[in-house]
Enzyme design. Structure first.
Site, PDB file in Angstrom:
ATOM      1  N   HIS A   1       1.230  -0.810   0.213  1.00  0.00           N
ATOM      2  CA  HIS A   1       0.019   0.042  -0.064  1.00  0.00           C
ATOM      3  C   HIS A   1       0.466   1.144  -0.466  1.00  0.00           C
ATOM      4  CE1 HIS A   1       0.355  -0.848   4.172  1.00  0.00           C
ATOM      5  NE2 HIS A   1       0.668   0.732   4.513  1.00  0.00           N
TER       6      HIS A   1
ATOM      7  N   HIS B   1       4.085   7.050   3.546  1.00  0.00           N
ATOM      8  CA  HIS B   1       4.731   5.990   3.936  1.00  0.00           C
ATOM      9  C   HIS B   1       4.311   5.199   2.170  1.00  0.00           C
ATOM     10  CE1 HIS B   1       1.762   3.853   6.962  1.00  0.00           C
ATOM     11  NE2 HIS B   1       2.312   3.160   6.040  1.00  0.00           N
TER      12      HIS B   1
ATOM     13  N   GLU C   1       7.744   0.778   4.989  1.00  0.00           N
ATOM     14  CA  GLU C   1       7.664  -0.261   5.140  1.00  0.00           C
ATOM     15  C   GLU C   1       7.525  -0.845   5.368  1.00  0.00           C
ATOM     16  OE1 GLU C   1       2.284  -0.246   5.912  1.00  0.00           O
ATOM     17  OE2 GLU C   1       3.134  -0.936   8.544  1.00  0.00           O
TER      18      GLU C   1
HETATM   19 CO    CO Z   1       1.046   1.314   6.557  1.00  0.00          CO
END
Ligand code: CO
Length: 134
Positions: A7, A79, A130
């Site tokens: 994502h 992010h 991440e």
């Molecule tokens: Co995230």
């Protein structure tokens, strides 16, 4: 090492307005808002064919994204999340190469119930990354 783009997370100043943009203007498939008090965020997921967009809004006084929103009052890209097959092995390889992992360096349960780590943006082209165990 890195696999799929899981994502892209965008911090938004007004979650209802962001839902309106993604649902009505962009025609996306948008979830209902979900509060995640243990992560200090309210999230909305936009499901795309090949990945997801996560709209994030601070929840509570100690939200980890509150300062980001103070510095970027209009919101912004926060992010990107890449999947890895083995998060501990990925962490060991990166740390061994001199890259920094945020926090205590131990994977923790992320917003989707999987193990995640965040990497120091200064070591990764100015982007907060991440890593999520696939
Ligand atoms: Co995230």
């Amino acid at each position: 090492m890195i696999g799929r783009l899981n994502h892209v997370a965008i911090v938004v100043a007004d979650i209802a307005a962001a839902v309106q943009v993604y649902r009505e203007l962009l025609g996306g498939q948008v979830s209902a808002p979900v509060d995640l008090p243990e992560h200090g965020v309210t999230t909305v997921f936009v499901t795309l064919e090949n990945t997801k967009i996560e709209l994030l809004h601070p929840l509570g006084e100690n939200s980890p994204i509150r300062r980001f929103l103070e510095r970027n009052p209009g919101g912004g890209l926060h992010h990107v999340c890449y999947e890895v097959a083995d998060i501990a092995a990925a962490r060991d390889k990166l740390v061994g190469a001199g890259a920094r992992v945020l926090g205590d360096g131990e994977p923790r349960r992320g917003a989707h119930g999987k193990q995640v780590l965040f990497l120091q943006p200064k070591d990764f082209c100015g982007t907060l990354i991440e890593l999520e165990q696939a």
